[in-house]
Motif scaffolding. Structure first.
Motif, mmCIF file in Angstrom:
data_model
loop_
_atom_site.group_PDB
_atom_site.id
_atom_site.type_symbol
_atom_site.label_atom_id
_atom_site.label_comp_id
_atom_site.label_asym_id
_atom_site.label_seq_id
_atom_site.Cartn_x
_atom_site.Cartn_y
_atom_site.Cartn_z
ATOM 1 N N PRO A 152 0.745 -0.923 0.093
ATOM 2 C CA PRO A 152 -0.294 -0.035 0.061
ATOM 3 C C PRO A 152 0.893 1.326 0.450
ATOM 4 O O PRO A 152 0.569 2.349 -0.249
ATOM 5 C CB PRO A 152 -0.710 -0.412 1.684
ATOM 6 C CG PRO A 152 -0.749 -1.069 1.713
ATOM 7 C CD PRO A 152 0.307 -2.278 1.167
ATOM 8 N N LYS A 171 2.239 2.858 -4.039
ATOM 9 C CA LYS A 171 1.735 3.219 -5.217
ATOM 10 C C LYS A 171 1.914 4.203 -6.154
ATOM 11 O O LYS A 171 1.998 4.003 -7.390
ATOM 12 C CB LYS A 171 0.264 3.705 -4.401
ATOM 13 C CG LYS A 171 -0.630 2.815 -3.413
ATOM 14 C CD LYS A 171 -2.253 3.200 -3.427
ATOM 15 C CE LYS A 171 -2.989 2.761 -2.879
ATOM 16 N NZ LYS A 171 -4.213 3.353 -2.203
ATOM 17 N N TYR A 193 -4.628 7.094 -3.207
ATOM 18 C CA TYR A 193 -5.120 7.557 -1.544
ATOM 19 C C TYR A 193 -6.364 7.560 -1.942
ATOM 20 O O TYR A 193 -6.632 6.823 -0.190
ATOM 21 C CB TYR A 193 -3.775 7.873 -1.165
ATOM 22 C CG TYR A 193 -2.338 7.655 -1.441
ATOM 23 C CD1 TYR A 193 -2.515 6.390 -0.159
ATOM 24 C CD2 TYR A 193 -1.346 7.355 -1.854
ATOM 25 C CE1 TYR A 193 -1.023 5.870 0.155
ATOM 26 C CE2 TYR A 193 -0.458 7.198 -2.566
ATOM 27 C CZ TYR A 193 0.022 5.972 -1.477
ATOM 28 O OH TYR A 193 1.193 4.858 -1.326
ATOM 29 N N ALA A 211 -8.889 5.161 -1.922
ATOM 30 C CA ALA A 211 -8.596 4.257 -1.685
ATOM 31 C C ALA A 211 -9.709 2.899 -0.735
ATOM 32 O O ALA A 211 -10.326 1.705 -0.900
ATOM 33 C CB ALA A 211 -7.810 4.040 0.163
ATOM 34 N N PRO A 225 -11.986 0.335 -4.540
ATOM 35 C CA PRO A 225 -10.933 -0.321 -4.893
ATOM 36 C C PRO A 225 -11.057 -0.427 -6.406
ATOM 37 O O PRO A 225 -9.873 -0.343 -7.298
ATOM 38 C CB PRO A 225 -10.873 -1.319 -4.168
ATOM 39 C CG PRO A 225 -12.001 -1.444 -3.896
ATOM 40 C CD PRO A 225 -12.818 0.108 -3.743
ATOM 41 N N ASP A 231 -10.746 8.809 6.850
ATOM 42 C CA ASP A 231 -10.035 8.323 6.537
ATOM 43 C C ASP A 231 -9.863 7.474 7.806
ATOM 44 O O ASP A 231 -10.067 7.536 8.781
ATOM 45 C CB ASP A 231 -8.281 7.575 5.273
ATOM 46 C CG ASP A 231 -8.845 8.327 4.122
ATOM 47 O OD1 ASP A 231 -9.917 7.847 4.030
ATOM 48 O OD2 ASP A 231 -7.622 8.572 3.508
#
Length: 381
Positions: free
Chosen positions: A122, A125, A317, A320, A323, A381
């Motif tokens: 992760p 990226k 990001y 996220a 997906p 998040d």
């Protein structure tokens, strides 16, 4: 980086060559098909529109299919449209093939961005995105000039056939090298939940930033040739030299973005953004000096893709929790910029051939306050 990433970059090279090659083929296409140069130029607009619409649409259609199957299907569809385009005897058919090719390209990039991010940890990226985008930048350096030469020697149809042929090894590479994994499941819900992520302010701001910087890039890049032959007073043979320098700078910029976008994205944007803002007006002011022009073309290519690459990574990001659709959001942002920039720049041509360079600076200036707001909005998040 996994081998599969480099195979995806090969396909991106073939598609990138097609996307950028048209600038050098428009006059010949217009003469061959009996339309005006302005009408033939609509092929570029058709491709850009197909990219913007196609990114979310094709990603949504492919979201429940294994990445390998979707990617290879998009590459083969892209090849088929170029084969049909190479045999087109009328402008409407050729224009239709550009729209379908754009849909395939958009679908490929949307799925490829998501696949690339899934192939690495992760926190890498940005590195994965840099490898994928290197295919596009190499297309600017090598594929576009080669396509221009091929078109000059054998006609524009030969260039279309060449792109179709180049897609075949790319499709084989994807089929043999990309893991046949199922799409990642979104534990928060289905497609509706992923689309709901577009209500998040930070994602929208990241997309807007990427679109503005890419718009500035395409505003200046699209109309670079008249500056080279007009203001700088260089011969037409210097146009591919300038394009190659811009592509070489882009390749260097993508490399920088790949190394820093995961760990220190703020540094790239904070340092590169103001330099990019100053660079486009500086290029306009110094364009009459060939050495300064060619030097700044390289520098602006590097800055544009370094800053733009970091911003597009930021979209991934921020998305996220989407997906299977995150890549389409990044692709849409890129191509909204690619479609908007030339339109803004074209409106400035009546005043001067340097207008697009000033337009590039204005678009970067518009991005700076957006960046300030983005930093002020807390993550959720």
């Amino acid at each position: 980086m996994p081998l599969a990433l480099h195979l995806l970059a090969l396909a991106a090279f073939a598609m990138g060559t097609s996307e950028f090659m048209l600038a050098g083929l428009v006059p010949e296409i217009a003469a061959d098909l009996g339309v005006t140069v302005g009408t033939a130029g609509l092929l570029t607009s058709a491709f850009a529109l197909g990219m913007v619409v196609g990114a979310p649409l094709m990603a949504a259609l492919a979201r429940n299919r294994p990445g390998r199957a979707a990617l290879s299907g998009f590459v083969l569809l892209f090849a088929a449209t170029h084969a049909v385009g190479a045999t087109a005897t009328g402008f409407p058919v050729l224009c239709a093939t550009r729209v379908v090719a754009a849909l395939a390209n958009a679908g490929f990039l949307a799925v490829a961005l998501t696949t690339a991010a899934a192939l690495v940890p992760p926190d890498r990226k940005g590195r994965a995105l840099a490898v994928l985008l290197s295919g596009t930048t190499v297309a600017v350096i090598a594929g576009v000039p080669a396509g221009s030469v091929l078109g000059t020697l054998l006609g524009w149809r030969a260039t279309f056939w060449a792109v179709a042929a180049l897609c075949l090894p790319a499709a084989v590479g994807v089929l043999t090298g990309v893991p046949a994994r199922r799409p990642e499941k979104n534990t928060a819900g289905g497609l509706r939940a992923e689309l709901a992520q577009l209500r998040r302010p930070r994602l929208l701001l990241a997309m807007l930033l990427g679109a503005l910087v890419n718009a500035a890039t395409f505003a200046a890049f699209t109309f670079l040739a008249p500056v080279v032959t007009g203001t700088a007073g260089l011969g037409e043979l210097w146009i591919p030299v300038a394009l190659v320098l811009f592509g070489a700078g882009s390749f260097a910029g993508v490399g920088v973005a790949g190394r820093l976008s995961d760990r220190r994205p703020g540094v790239v944007v904070a340092a590169g953004g103001p330099l990019l803002l100053v660079g486009w007006p500086a290029l306009a002011v110094l364009a009459h000096r060939p050495v300064a022009l060619l030097t700044l073309v390289f520098v602006q290519g590097a800055l544009s893709f370094a800053v733009g690459g970091v911003l597009i990574t930021r979209v991934l990001y921020e998305a996220a929790h989407a997906p299977t659709m995150a890549g389409s959001y990044a692709t849409a942002a890129l191509n909204i910029g690619a479609a908007t920039g030339p339109l803004v720049a074209a409106a400035t041509l009546a005043g001067s051939e340097l207008g697009p360079l000033w337009a590039g600076g204005a678009l970067v200036a518009a991005a700076l306050p957006v960046a300030v707001v983005f930093r002020a909005v807390p993550g959720t998040d």
